[in-house]
Design a protein around this motif. Structure first.
Motif, PDB file in Angstrom:
ATOM      1  N   ILE A 153     -11.718   8.062  -2.574  1.00  0.00           N
ATOM      2  CA  ILE A 153     -12.917   8.867  -2.834  1.00  0.00           C
ATOM      3  C   ILE A 153     -13.415   8.612  -4.252  1.00  0.00           C
ATOM      4  CG2 ILE A 153     -13.752  11.231  -3.144  1.00  0.00           C
ATOM      5  CD1 ILE A 153     -11.835  12.021  -0.836  1.00  0.00           C
ATOM      6  N   VAL A 154     -12.491   8.594  -5.205  1.00  0.00           N
ATOM      7  CA  VAL A 154     -12.865   8.321  -6.597  1.00  0.00           C
ATOM      8  C   VAL A 154     -13.463   6.934  -6.727  1.00  0.00           C
ATOM      9  CG1 VAL A 154     -11.952   7.947  -8.924  1.00  0.00           C
ATOM     10  CG2 VAL A 154     -11.190   9.924  -7.596  1.00  0.00           C
ATOM     11  N   PHE A 155     -12.829   5.950  -6.073  1.00  0.00           N
ATOM     12  CA  PHE A 155     -13.305   4.571  -6.158  1.00  0.00           C
ATOM     13  C   PHE A 155     -14.684   4.435  -5.524  1.00  0.00           C
ATOM     14  CE2 PHE A 155     -12.892  -0.066  -4.973  1.00  0.00           C
ATOM     15  CZ  PHE A 155     -12.901  -0.524  -6.282  1.00  0.00           C
ATOM     16  N   ASN A 156     -14.907   5.090  -4.405  1.00  0.00           N
ATOM     17  CA  ASN A 156     -16.214   5.070  -3.749  1.00  0.00           C
ATOM     18  C   ASN A 156     -17.287   5.648  -4.668  1.00  0.00           C
ATOM     19  OD1 ASN A 156     -18.065   4.699  -1.598  1.00  0.00           O
ATOM     20  ND2 ASN A 156     -17.730   6.781  -0.870  1.00  0.00           N
ATOM     21  N   THR A 157     -16.959   6.719  -5.369  1.00  0.00           N
ATOM     22  CA  THR A 157     -17.912   7.334  -6.300  1.00  0.00           C
ATOM     23  C   THR A 157     -18.230   6.397  -7.459  1.00  0.00           C
ATOM     24  OG1 THR A 157     -17.076   9.539  -5.754  1.00  0.00           O
ATOM     25  CG2 THR A 157     -18.330   9.319  -7.788  1.00  0.00           C
ATOM     26  N   LEU A 158     -17.208   5.730  -7.994  1.00  0.00           N
ATOM     27  CA  LEU A 158     -17.426   4.788  -9.097  1.00  0.00           C
ATOM     28  C   LEU A 158     -18.332   3.636  -8.669  1.00  0.00           C
ATOM     29  CD1 LEU A 158     -13.828   4.569 -10.624  1.00  0.00           C
ATOM     30  CD2 LEU A 158     -15.833   5.625 -11.670  1.00  0.00           C
ATOM     31  N   LEU A 159     -18.111   3.110  -7.466  1.00  0.00           N
ATOM     32  CA  LEU A 159     -18.944   2.019  -6.973  1.00  0.00           C
ATOM     33  C   LEU A 159     -20.382   2.484  -6.749  1.00  0.00           C
ATOM     34  CD1 LEU A 159     -16.486   0.386  -4.384  1.00  0.00           C
ATOM     35  CD2 LEU A 159     -17.109  -0.496  -6.638  1.00  0.00           C
ATOM     36  N   ARG A 160     -20.523   3.691  -6.241  1.00  0.00           N
ATOM     37  CA  ARG A 160     -21.875   4.240  -6.027  1.00  0.00           C
ATOM     38  C   ARG A 160     -22.634   4.329  -7.345  1.00  0.00           C
ATOM     39  NH1 ARG A 160     -23.827   9.307  -6.540  1.00  0.00           N
ATOM     40  NH2 ARG A 160     -21.800  10.318  -6.632  1.00  0.00           N
ATOM     41  N   LYS A 161     -21.974   4.825  -8.368  1.00  0.00           N
ATOM     42  CA  LYS A 161     -22.635   4.940  -9.672  1.00  0.00           C
ATOM     43  C   LYS A 161     -22.882   3.563 -10.295  1.00  0.00           C
ATOM     44  CE  LYS A 161     -23.573   8.286 -11.226  1.00  0.00           C
ATOM     45  NZ  LYS A 161     -24.790   9.099 -11.004  1.00  0.00           N
ATOM     46  N   ALA A 162     -22.013   2.611  -9.990  1.00  0.00           N
ATOM     47  CA  ALA A 162     -22.128   1.279 -10.596  1.00  0.00           C
ATOM     48  C   ALA A 162     -23.391   0.555 -10.160  1.00  0.00           C
ATOM     49  CB  ALA A 162     -20.895   0.434 -10.257  1.00  0.00           C
ATOM     50  N   ILE A 163     -23.843   0.776  -8.905  1.00  0.00           N
ATOM     51  CA  ILE A 163     -24.996   0.011  -8.421  1.00  0.00           C
ATOM     52  C   ILE A 163     -26.330   0.712  -8.689  1.00  0.00           C
ATOM     53  CG2 ILE A 163     -23.566  -1.079  -6.672  1.00  0.00           C
ATOM     54  CD1 ILE A 163     -24.995   0.544  -4.546  1.00  0.00           C
ATOM     55  N   GLU A 164     -26.290   1.938  -9.187  1.00  0.00           N
ATOM     56  CA  GLU A 164     -27.553   2.630  -9.489  1.00  0.00           C
ATOM     57  C   GLU A 164     -28.421   1.882 -10.499  1.00  0.00           C
ATOM     58  OE1 GLU A 164     -27.112   6.705 -10.535  1.00  0.00           O
ATOM     59  OE2 GLU A 164     -26.133   7.260  -8.655  1.00  0.00           O
ATOM     60  N   PRO A 165     -27.845   1.357 -11.604  1.00  0.00           N
ATOM     61  CA  PRO A 165     -28.695   0.639 -12.574  1.00  0.00           C
ATOM     62  C   PRO A 165     -29.340  -0.618 -12.024  1.00  0.00           C
ATOM     63  CG  PRO A 165     -26.588   1.264 -13.561  1.00  0.00           C
ATOM     64  CD  PRO A 165     -26.459   1.478 -12.088  1.00  0.00           C
ATOM     65  N   SER A 166     -28.887  -1.091 -10.859  1.00  0.00           N
ATOM     66  CA  SER A 166     -29.460  -2.301 -10.263  1.00  0.00           C
ATOM     67  C   SER A 166     -30.745  -2.016  -9.493  1.00  0.00           C
ATOM     68  CB  SER A 166     -28.435  -2.947  -9.321  1.00  0.00           C
ATOM     69  OG  SER A 166     -27.261  -3.269 -10.013  1.00  0.00           O
ATOM     70  N   LYS A 167     -31.216  -0.766  -9.591  1.00  0.00           N
ATOM     71  CA  LYS A 167     -32.456  -0.359  -8.923  1.00  0.00           C
ATOM     72  C   LYS A 167     -32.355  -0.499  -7.403  1.00  0.00           C
ATOM     73  CE  LYS A 167     -34.477   0.589 -12.803  1.00  0.00           C
ATOM     74  NZ  LYS A 167     -34.684   2.001 -13.206  1.00  0.00           N
ATOM     75  N   VAL A 168     -31.172  -0.188  -6.889  1.00  0.00           N
ATOM     76  CA  VAL A 168     -31.029  -0.023  -5.444  1.00  0.00           C
ATOM     77  C   VAL A 168     -31.489   1.396  -5.136  1.00  0.00           C
ATOM     78  CG1 VAL A 168     -29.414   0.053  -3.510  1.00  0.00           C
ATOM     79  CG2 VAL A 168     -29.108  -1.643  -5.324  1.00  0.00           C
ATOM     80  N   HIS A 169     -32.364   1.553  -4.168  1.00  0.00           N
ATOM     81  CA  HIS A 169     -32.922   2.879  -3.885  1.00  0.00           C
ATOM     82  C   HIS A 169     -31.803   3.842  -3.461  1.00  0.00           C
ATOM     83  CE1 HIS A 169     -35.302   6.064  -2.012  1.00  0.00           C
ATOM     84  NE2 HIS A 169     -36.327   5.593  -2.723  1.00  0.00           N
ATOM     85  N   PRO A 170     -31.892   5.101  -3.920  1.00  0.00           N
ATOM     86  CA  PRO A 170     -30.877   6.101  -3.539  1.00  0.00           C
ATOM     87  C   PRO A 170     -30.659   6.210  -2.035  1.00  0.00           C
ATOM     88  CG  PRO A 170     -32.259   6.972  -5.293  1.00  0.00           C
ATOM     89  CD  PRO A 170     -32.859   5.649  -4.897  1.00  0.00           C
ATOM     90  N   TYR A 171     -31.688   5.928  -1.257  1.00  0.00           N
ATOM     91  CA  TYR A 171     -31.540   5.983   0.209  1.00  0.00           C
ATOM     92  C   TYR A 171     -30.431   5.037   0.677  1.00  0.00           C
ATOM     93  CZ  TYR A 171     -32.684   5.328   5.163  1.00  0.00           C
ATOM     94  OH  TYR A 171     -32.614   5.229   6.525  1.00  0.00           O
ATOM     95  N   TYR A 172     -30.441   3.815   0.144  1.00  0.00           N
ATOM     96  CA  TYR A 172     -29.446   2.833   0.548  1.00  0.00           C
ATOM     97  C   TYR A 172     -28.090   3.145  -0.075  1.00  0.00           C
ATOM     98  CZ  TYR A 172     -33.646   0.353   1.954  1.00  0.00           C
ATOM     99  OH  TYR A 172     -34.851   0.023   2.538  1.00  0.00           O
ATOM    100  N   ILE A 173     -28.088   3.595  -1.326  1.00  0.00           N
ATOM    101  CA  ILE A 173     -26.832   3.963  -1.974  1.00  0.00           C
ATOM    102  C   ILE A 173     -26.150   5.085  -1.198  1.00  0.00           C
ATOM    103  CG2 ILE A 173     -25.772   4.893  -4.059  1.00  0.00           C
ATOM    104  CD1 ILE A 173     -27.959   3.590  -5.696  1.00  0.00           C
ATOM    105  N   ASP A 174     -26.948   6.072  -0.796  1.00  0.00           N
ATOM    106  CA  ASP A 174     -26.383   7.189  -0.048  1.00  0.00           C
ATOM    107  C   ASP A 174     -25.840   6.729   1.302  1.00  0.00           C
ATOM    108  OD1 ASP A 174     -26.079  10.208   0.145  1.00  0.00           O
ATOM    109  OD2 ASP A 174     -27.218   9.797   1.966  1.00  0.00           O
ATOM    110  N   ALA A 175     -26.501   5.746   1.889  1.00  0.00           N
ATOM    111  CA  ALA A 175     -26.067   5.254   3.202  1.00  0.00           C
ATOM    112  C   ALA A 175     -24.677   4.634   3.120  1.00  0.00           C
ATOM    113  CB  ALA A 175     -27.069   4.240   3.738  1.00  0.00           C
ATOM    114  N   ILE A 176     -24.465   3.755   2.143  1.00  0.00           N
ATOM    115  CA  ILE A 176     -23.165   3.092   2.056  1.00  0.00           C
ATOM    116  C   ILE A 176     -22.099   4.039   1.528  1.00  0.00           C
ATOM    117  CG2 ILE A 176     -23.595   2.126  -0.248  1.00  0.00           C
ATOM    118  CD1 ILE A 176     -21.950  -0.317   0.611  1.00  0.00           C
ATOM    119  N   SER A 177     -22.476   4.911   0.606  1.00  0.00           N
ATOM    120  CA  SER A 177     -21.522   5.888   0.080  1.00  0.00           C
ATOM    121  C   SER A 177     -21.068   6.848   1.174  1.00  0.00           C
ATOM    122  CB  SER A 177     -22.156   6.657  -1.077  1.00  0.00           C
ATOM    123  OG  SER A 177     -21.281   7.651  -1.560  1.00  0.00           O
TER     124      SER A 177
END
Length: 401
Positions: free
Chosen positions: A233-257
Protein backbone atom coordinates in the motif's frame (compact mmCIF):
# COMPACT_ATOMS: atom_id res chain seq x y z
CA UNK A 1 26.77 -5.73 -34.06
CA UNK A 2 29.80 -5.56 -31.80
CA UNK A 3 29.18 -6.66 -28.21
CA UNK A 4 30.85 -4.70 -25.40
CA UNK A 5 31.75 -7.36 -22.77
CA UNK A 6 32.20 -4.73 -20.06
CA UNK A 7 28.72 -3.34 -20.67
CA UNK A 8 27.25 -6.85 -20.64
CA UNK A 9 29.06 -7.64 -17.38
CA UNK A 10 27.75 -4.44 -15.81
CA UNK A 11 24.15 -5.25 -16.78
CA UNK A 12 24.37 -8.87 -15.66
CA UNK A 13 25.82 -7.82 -12.31
CA UNK A 14 23.07 -5.22 -11.87
CA UNK A 15 20.45 -7.88 -12.60
CA UNK A 16 21.97 -9.93 -9.77
CA UNK A 17 21.98 -6.85 -7.49
CA UNK A 18 25.78 -6.85 -7.47
CA UNK A 19 27.42 -3.41 -7.81
CA UNK A 20 30.24 -2.56 -10.21
CA UNK A 21 32.49 0.47 -10.45
CA UNK A 22 35.58 1.83 -12.11
CA UNK A 23 38.44 2.50 -9.69
CA UNK A 24 40.64 5.28 -11.04
CA UNK A 25 42.22 8.44 -9.60
CA UNK A 26 40.97 10.58 -7.89
CA UNK A 27 38.83 7.63 -6.62
CA UNK A 28 35.57 9.53 -6.28
CA UNK A 29 32.76 7.46 -4.76
CA UNK A 30 35.07 4.61 -3.79
CA UNK A 31 33.72 4.76 -0.23
CA UNK A 32 30.54 3.12 -1.58
CA UNK A 33 32.31 0.07 -2.99
CA UNK A 34 31.03 -2.18 -0.18
CA UNK A 35 27.70 -0.39 0.37
CA UNK A 36 29.50 1.96 2.77
CA UNK A 37 30.45 -0.72 5.32
CA UNK A 38 34.08 0.33 5.65
CA UNK A 39 33.11 4.01 5.72
CA UNK A 40 30.74 3.38 8.62
CA UNK A 41 33.25 1.28 10.55
CA UNK A 42 36.06 3.78 10.10
CA UNK A 43 35.12 7.42 9.30
CA UNK A 44 38.84 8.29 9.09
CA UNK A 45 39.67 5.60 6.53
CA UNK A 46 42.14 6.72 3.85
CA UNK A 47 40.28 6.12 0.57
CA UNK A 48 43.05 7.58 -1.59
CA UNK A 49 45.52 5.07 -0.17
CA UNK A 50 43.01 2.25 -0.59
CA UNK A 51 42.38 3.16 -4.23
CA UNK A 52 46.08 3.30 -4.96
CA UNK A 53 46.58 -0.08 -3.27
CA UNK A 54 43.91 -1.57 -5.56
CA UNK A 55 45.73 -0.22 -8.61
CA UNK A 56 49.17 -1.30 -7.41
CA UNK A 57 48.10 -4.81 -6.42
CA UNK A 58 45.97 -5.71 -9.45
CA UNK A 59 48.32 -7.14 -12.11
CA UNK A 60 47.87 -6.53 -15.81
CA UNK A 61 45.93 -9.18 -17.77
CA UNK A 62 44.79 -10.85 -14.54
CA UNK A 63 41.31 -11.50 -13.18
CA UNK A 64 41.36 -11.66 -9.38
CA UNK A 65 38.65 -13.29 -7.30
CA UNK A 66 39.22 -12.16 -3.73
CA UNK A 67 37.56 -12.58 -0.34
CA UNK A 68 37.61 -9.65 2.06
CA UNK A 69 37.90 -9.50 5.82
CA UNK A 70 34.16 -10.07 6.39
CA UNK A 71 33.72 -12.97 3.91
CA UNK A 72 32.55 -10.59 1.22
CA UNK A 73 33.62 -11.62 -2.30
CA UNK A 74 34.85 -9.38 -5.13
CA UNK A 75 36.28 -9.67 -8.63
CA UNK A 76 38.65 -7.10 -10.10
CA UNK A 77 40.81 -6.61 -13.17
CA UNK A 78 42.52 -3.84 -15.07
CA UNK A 79 40.47 -2.57 -18.02
CA UNK A 80 42.43 -2.95 -21.27
CA UNK A 81 43.34 0.36 -22.94
CA UNK A 82 42.25 2.39 -19.86
CA UNK A 83 45.28 3.61 -17.97
CA UNK A 84 45.21 3.38 -14.15
CA UNK A 85 41.73 1.85 -14.12
CA UNK A 86 40.59 -1.23 -12.23
CA UNK A 87 37.08 -2.60 -12.69
CA UNK A 88 35.61 -3.82 -9.40
CA UNK A 89 32.67 -6.24 -9.17
CA UNK A 90 31.07 -6.96 -5.80
CA UNK A 91 30.42 -7.59 -3.06
CA UNK A 92 28.48 -10.85 -3.00
CA UNK A 93 28.46 -13.82 -0.63
CA UNK A 94 27.97 -17.57 -0.85
CA UNK A 95 25.71 -17.94 2.17
CA UNK A 96 25.56 -17.16 5.85
CA UNK A 97 28.68 -15.87 7.60
CA UNK A 98 30.71 -18.55 9.27
CA UNK A 99 30.88 -18.83 13.03
CA UNK A 100 34.62 -18.30 12.74
CA UNK A 101 34.06 -14.93 11.06
CA UNK A 102 31.50 -13.88 13.67
CA UNK A 103 33.86 -14.71 16.52
CA UNK A 104 36.76 -12.93 14.82
CA UNK A 105 34.73 -9.74 14.31
CA UNK A 106 33.33 -9.81 17.84
CA UNK A 107 36.81 -10.31 19.28
CA UNK A 108 38.39 -7.50 17.25
CA UNK A 109 35.49 -5.05 16.85
CA UNK A 110 33.30 -5.86 19.83
CA UNK A 111 29.57 -6.51 20.01
CA UNK A 112 28.62 -3.19 18.38
CA UNK A 113 31.03 -3.81 15.49
CA UNK A 114 29.70 -7.34 14.96
CA UNK A 115 26.13 -6.01 14.92
CA UNK A 116 27.10 -3.43 12.29
CA UNK A 117 28.83 -5.99 10.06
CA UNK A 118 25.84 -8.34 10.26
CA UNK A 119 23.43 -5.51 9.38
CA UNK A 120 25.35 -4.84 6.17
CA UNK A 121 25.88 -8.53 5.46
CA UNK A 122 22.12 -9.11 5.50
CA UNK A 123 21.78 -6.82 2.48
CA UNK A 124 24.45 -8.40 0.29
CA UNK A 125 23.45 -10.63 -2.62
CA UNK A 126 23.81 -14.35 -1.88
CA UNK A 127 24.92 -16.54 -4.80
CA UNK A 128 24.20 -20.22 -4.45
CA UNK A 129 26.69 -21.52 -7.02
CA UNK A 130 29.80 -20.56 -8.99
CA UNK A 131 27.87 -19.69 -12.17
CA UNK A 132 28.63 -16.01 -11.71
CA UNK A 133 32.35 -16.84 -11.51
CA UNK A 134 32.13 -18.56 -14.88
CA UNK A 135 30.19 -15.68 -16.42
CA UNK A 136 32.76 -13.14 -15.25
CA UNK A 137 35.63 -15.27 -16.55
CA UNK A 138 34.05 -15.60 -20.00
CA UNK A 139 33.18 -11.90 -20.34
CA UNK A 140 36.52 -10.63 -19.04
CA UNK A 141 38.30 -13.15 -21.26
CA UNK A 142 36.60 -11.57 -24.29
CA UNK A 143 38.45 -8.33 -23.56
CA UNK A 144 41.86 -9.92 -24.01
CA UNK A 145 43.58 -11.89 -26.74
CA UNK A 146 43.33 -15.67 -26.51
CA UNK A 147 45.19 -17.20 -23.53
CA UNK A 148 46.34 -13.78 -22.29
CA UNK A 149 44.12 -13.65 -19.20
CA UNK A 150 45.34 -15.20 -15.95
CA UNK A 151 42.78 -16.06 -13.26
CA UNK A 152 43.70 -16.09 -9.56
CA UNK A 153 41.71 -16.64 -6.39
CA UNK A 154 43.08 -14.96 -3.29
CA UNK A 155 41.88 -14.91 0.30
CA UNK A 156 44.55 -12.68 1.85
CA UNK A 157 44.56 -9.79 -0.62
CA UNK A 158 46.25 -6.77 0.93
CA UNK A 159 43.84 -3.95 -0.04
CA UNK A 160 40.85 -5.83 1.41
CA UNK A 161 42.43 -6.53 4.79
CA UNK A 162 40.72 -4.24 7.27
CA UNK A 163 40.92 -3.66 11.02
CA UNK A 164 39.55 -0.33 12.25
CA UNK A 165 40.22 1.25 15.61
CA UNK A 166 37.91 -0.51 18.08
CA UNK A 167 37.79 2.55 20.36
CA UNK A 168 35.41 4.19 17.89
CA UNK A 169 32.76 1.51 18.52
CA UNK A 170 32.51 2.46 22.18
CA UNK A 171 31.52 6.02 21.32
CA UNK A 172 27.81 6.97 21.37
CA UNK A 173 28.23 8.46 17.89
CA UNK A 174 28.89 4.99 16.41
CA UNK A 175 25.58 3.68 17.74
CA UNK A 176 23.84 6.37 15.65
CA UNK A 177 26.07 6.31 12.57
CA UNK A 178 25.23 2.76 11.48
CA UNK A 179 21.41 3.10 11.33
CA UNK A 180 21.71 6.63 9.94
CA UNK A 181 24.01 5.45 7.14
CA UNK A 182 21.66 2.60 6.27
CA UNK A 183 18.67 4.94 6.23
CA UNK A 184 20.44 7.44 3.99
CA UNK A 185 21.33 4.74 1.48
CA UNK A 186 17.82 3.23 1.56
CA UNK A 187 16.17 6.61 0.95
CA UNK A 188 18.59 7.42 -1.88
CA UNK A 189 17.85 4.04 -3.47
CA UNK A 190 14.10 4.56 -3.08
CA UNK A 191 14.33 7.99 -4.68
CA UNK A 192 16.17 6.53 -7.68
CA UNK A 193 13.24 4.16 -8.25
CA UNK A 194 10.65 6.94 -8.03
CA UNK A 195 12.66 9.32 -10.23
CA UNK A 196 12.99 6.64 -12.94
CA UNK A 197 9.25 5.86 -12.74
CA UNK A 198 8.43 9.57 -13.06
CA UNK A 199 10.25 9.51 -16.43
CA UNK A 200 8.64 6.24 -17.51
CA UNK A 201 12.15 4.74 -17.71
CA UNK A 202 11.41 1.07 -17.02
CA UNK A 203 15.00 -0.12 -17.47
CA UNK A 204 16.38 2.39 -14.95
CA UNK A 205 13.51 1.71 -12.53
CA UNK A 206 14.07 -2.05 -12.61
CA UNK A 207 17.82 -1.58 -12.11
CA UNK A 208 17.11 0.69 -9.13
CA UNK A 209 14.72 -1.94 -7.76
CA UNK A 210 17.52 -4.50 -7.85
CA UNK A 211 19.73 -2.13 -5.87
CA UNK A 212 16.94 -1.36 -3.41
CA UNK A 213 16.05 -4.99 -2.73
CA UNK A 214 19.05 -5.45 -0.42
CA UNK A 215 17.62 -3.13 2.25
CA UNK A 216 15.43 -4.20 5.15
CA UNK A 217 12.79 -2.19 7.00
CA UNK A 218 13.49 -3.39 10.50
CA UNK A 219 10.75 -6.04 10.36
CA UNK A 220 7.94 -3.53 9.79
CA UNK A 221 6.83 -5.04 6.47
CA UNK A 222 7.79 -8.68 7.02
CA UNK A 223 6.05 -11.64 8.54
CA UNK A 224 2.27 -11.36 8.58
CA UNK A 225 0.06 -10.82 5.54
CA UNK A 226 -1.11 -7.57 7.14
CA UNK A 227 2.47 -6.24 7.26
CA UNK A 228 3.20 -7.30 3.70
CA UNK A 229 0.03 -5.60 2.46
CA UNK A 230 1.00 -2.42 4.29
CA UNK A 231 4.30 -2.44 2.41
CA UNK A 232 2.51 -2.72 -0.92
CA UNK A 233 0.00 0.00 0.00
CA UNK A 234 2.83 2.38 0.88
CA UNK A 235 4.69 1.52 -2.32
CA UNK A 236 1.56 2.04 -4.42
CA UNK A 237 1.09 5.48 -2.85
CA UNK A 238 4.72 6.44 -3.53
CA UNK A 239 4.40 5.42 -7.19
CA UNK A 240 1.15 7.34 -7.53
CA UNK A 241 2.78 10.50 -6.22
CA UNK A 242 5.88 9.92 -8.35
CA UNK A 243 4.02 10.16 -11.67
CA UNK A 244 1.99 13.28 -10.83
CA UNK A 245 4.77 15.70 -11.93
CA UNK A 246 4.76 13.98 -15.34
CA UNK A 247 1.39 15.62 -16.06
CA UNK A 248 -0.49 12.35 -16.16
CA UNK A 249 -4.13 13.29 -15.60
CA UNK A 250 -5.49 12.38 -12.14
CA UNK A 251 -8.15 10.28 -13.86
CA UNK A 252 -5.52 7.86 -15.13
CA UNK A 253 -3.45 8.00 -11.94
CA UNK A 254 -6.53 7.13 -9.92
CA UNK A 255 -7.32 4.26 -12.27
CA UNK A 256 -3.99 2.51 -11.84
CA UNK A 257 -3.73 3.35 -8.14
CA UNK A 258 -7.23 1.99 -7.47
CA UNK A 259 -6.48 -1.12 -9.54
CA UNK A 260 -3.53 -2.05 -7.36
CA UNK A 261 -5.31 -1.03 -4.16
CA UNK A 262 -8.00 -3.61 -5.00
CA UNK A 263 -5.44 -6.27 -5.90
CA UNK A 264 -3.62 -5.74 -2.60
CA UNK A 265 -6.82 -5.65 -0.57
CA UNK A 266 -8.18 -8.88 -2.06
CA UNK A 267 -4.89 -10.83 -2.06
CA UNK A 268 -4.55 -13.96 0.06
CA UNK A 269 -0.80 -13.67 -0.35
CA UNK A 270 1.46 -10.88 -1.58
CA UNK A 271 4.16 -12.16 -3.96
CA UNK A 272 7.35 -10.10 -4.25
CA UNK A 273 6.79 -10.00 -8.02
CA UNK A 274 3.84 -7.66 -7.48
CA UNK A 275 6.18 -4.76 -6.66
CA UNK A 276 8.06 -5.27 -9.91
CA UNK A 277 4.81 -5.42 -11.90
CA UNK A 278 3.62 -2.20 -10.28
CA UNK A 279 6.84 -0.44 -11.29
CA UNK A 280 6.53 -1.63 -14.89
CA UNK A 281 2.86 -0.62 -15.11
CA UNK A 282 3.40 2.84 -13.66
CA UNK A 283 6.29 3.39 -16.09
CA UNK A 284 4.01 2.35 -18.96
CA UNK A 285 1.36 4.80 -17.76
CA UNK A 286 3.86 7.66 -17.87
CA UNK A 287 4.96 6.73 -21.38
CA UNK A 288 1.35 6.51 -22.53
CA UNK A 289 -0.34 9.37 -20.71
CA UNK A 290 2.34 11.92 -19.77
CA UNK A 291 1.68 15.34 -21.29
CA UNK A 292 4.67 17.04 -19.67
CA UNK A 293 6.24 17.99 -23.01
CA UNK A 294 3.19 19.99 -24.12
CA UNK A 295 2.08 23.53 -23.33
CA UNK A 296 -0.71 24.05 -20.76
CA UNK A 297 -3.27 24.78 -23.49
CA UNK A 298 -2.49 21.61 -25.44
CA UNK A 299 -2.43 19.58 -22.20
CA UNK A 300 -5.88 20.88 -21.34
CA UNK A 301 -7.28 20.05 -24.76
CA UNK A 302 -5.75 16.56 -24.87
CA UNK A 303 -7.03 15.71 -21.41
CA UNK A 304 -10.50 16.99 -22.24
CA UNK A 305 -10.62 14.99 -25.46
CA UNK A 306 -9.32 11.83 -23.79
CA UNK A 307 -11.89 12.00 -21.02
CA UNK A 308 -14.86 13.13 -23.13
CA UNK A 309 -14.69 11.26 -26.43
CA UNK A 310 -18.47 10.80 -26.48
CA UNK A 311 -19.13 14.55 -26.29
CA UNK A 312 -19.35 16.95 -29.27
CA UNK A 313 -15.75 18.03 -29.83
CA UNK A 314 -15.08 20.90 -32.20
CA UNK A 315 -12.09 23.13 -32.77
CA UNK A 316 -14.20 26.15 -31.88
CA UNK A 317 -15.48 24.78 -28.55
CA UNK A 318 -12.07 23.53 -27.47
CA UNK A 319 -10.43 26.85 -28.34
CA UNK A 320 -13.09 28.71 -26.36
CA UNK A 321 -12.36 26.47 -23.38
CA UNK A 322 -8.72 27.65 -23.51
CA UNK A 323 -9.65 31.31 -24.24
CA UNK A 324 -7.68 31.32 -27.50
CA UNK A 325 -8.71 31.56 -31.16
CA UNK A 326 -9.46 28.39 -33.15
CA UNK A 327 -6.74 29.19 -35.67
CA UNK A 328 -4.13 29.64 -32.93
CA UNK A 329 -5.14 26.37 -31.21
CA UNK A 330 -5.05 24.53 -34.53
CA UNK A 331 -1.54 25.77 -35.32
CA UNK A 332 -0.28 25.22 -31.76
CA UNK A 333 -1.66 21.68 -31.57
CA UNK A 334 -0.14 20.68 -34.93
CA UNK A 335 3.20 22.25 -33.97
CA UNK A 336 3.45 20.40 -30.64
CA UNK A 337 1.93 17.02 -31.51
CA UNK A 338 2.67 16.65 -35.20
CA UNK A 339 -0.96 15.88 -35.97
CA UNK A 340 -4.12 17.92 -36.47
CA UNK A 341 -6.62 18.28 -33.66
CA UNK A 342 -9.34 16.57 -35.73
CA UNK A 343 -7.08 13.58 -36.42
CA UNK A 344 -6.21 13.39 -32.72
CA UNK A 345 -9.89 13.39 -31.75
CA UNK A 346 -10.65 10.67 -34.29
CA UNK A 347 -7.73 8.55 -33.09
CA UNK A 348 -8.88 8.73 -29.46
CA UNK A 349 -12.42 7.85 -30.48
CA UNK A 350 -11.25 4.88 -32.54
CA UNK A 351 -9.01 3.63 -29.71
CA UNK A 352 -11.92 3.83 -27.27
CA UNK A 353 -14.19 2.10 -29.78
CA UNK A 354 -11.65 -0.70 -30.18
CA UNK A 355 -11.80 -1.33 -26.43
CA UNK A 356 -15.58 -1.48 -26.55
CA UNK A 357 -15.52 -3.89 -29.49
CA UNK A 358 -13.19 -6.19 -27.55
CA UNK A 359 -15.02 -6.12 -24.23
CA UNK A 360 -18.70 -5.67 -25.11
CA UNK A 361 -21.34 -7.11 -27.40
CA UNK A 362 -22.81 -3.76 -28.42
CA UNK A 363 -23.76 -3.32 -32.06
CA UNK A 364 -21.32 -1.40 -34.27
CA UNK A 365 -23.72 1.54 -34.50
CA UNK A 366 -24.06 1.63 -30.71
CA UNK A 367 -20.30 1.58 -30.27
CA UNK A 368 -19.96 4.46 -32.74
CA UNK A 369 -22.52 6.45 -30.81
CA UNK A 370 -20.75 5.74 -27.50
CA UNK A 371 -17.63 7.44 -28.84
CA UNK A 372 -19.48 10.46 -30.22
CA UNK A 373 -19.96 9.47 -33.86
CA UNK A 374 -23.56 9.22 -35.05
CA UNK A 375 -22.84 8.30 -38.68
CA UNK A 376 -21.89 4.62 -38.72
CA UNK A 377 -20.48 4.85 -42.23
CA UNK A 378 -18.18 7.69 -41.23
CA UNK A 379 -17.21 5.71 -38.12
CA UNK A 380 -16.28 2.70 -40.25
CA UNK A 381 -14.25 4.91 -42.56
CA UNK A 382 -12.10 6.53 -39.85
CA UNK A 383 -11.81 3.24 -37.95
CA UNK A 384 -10.33 1.50 -40.98
CA UNK A 385 -8.10 4.49 -41.73
CA UNK A 386 -6.71 4.42 -38.17
CA UNK A 387 -6.40 0.67 -37.46
CA UNK A 388 -6.32 -0.77 -40.97
CA UNK A 389 -9.40 -2.99 -40.60
CA UNK A 390 -13.17 -2.50 -40.36
CA UNK A 391 -14.85 -2.53 -36.92
CA UNK A 392 -16.50 -5.87 -37.72
CA UNK A 393 -13.23 -7.55 -38.61
CA UNK A 394 -11.48 -6.00 -35.64
CA UNK A 395 -14.09 -7.44 -33.28
CA UNK A 396 -13.79 -10.86 -34.91
CA UNK A 397 -10.00 -10.88 -34.49
CA UNK A 398 -9.82 -9.35 -31.00
CA UNK A 399 -13.04 -10.29 -29.22
CA UNK A 400 -12.45 -11.72 -25.75
CA UNK A 401 -13.07 -15.42 -25.65
Amino acid sequence: MRVDPLQVLTKLAAAQNIPTRRVTPPFEGLDEFDYGLRRSLDPQFDWQEFGQLLLDNTPEQTLLFVEGTFELHFALFRIPDEENTVFLVGPWTFGQRSEKSRKWVKRHLGVAGESAVQEYYNGVKVLGANDFYSTIRVLVGMMFHEDELKVKQMKEFLPFQFLPDIRYFNEPKFQKDIPISMLEQRYESENRILEAVSRGDEEAAVEAMHQHSRFTYGGRFEGSLYQQKNRMIVFNTLLRKAIEPSKVHPYYIDAISSKYARIIEEADEVPEELMWQMVRDYCAYVRRYSLKEYSPAVQKVMNYVNLNVAEPLTLKSLAAMCFISPSYLSALFKQETGTTLIDYINTQRVNRAAQLLEHSSHAIAAVAEEVGILDVNYFTKIFKKTLGVTPTRYRREHKEK
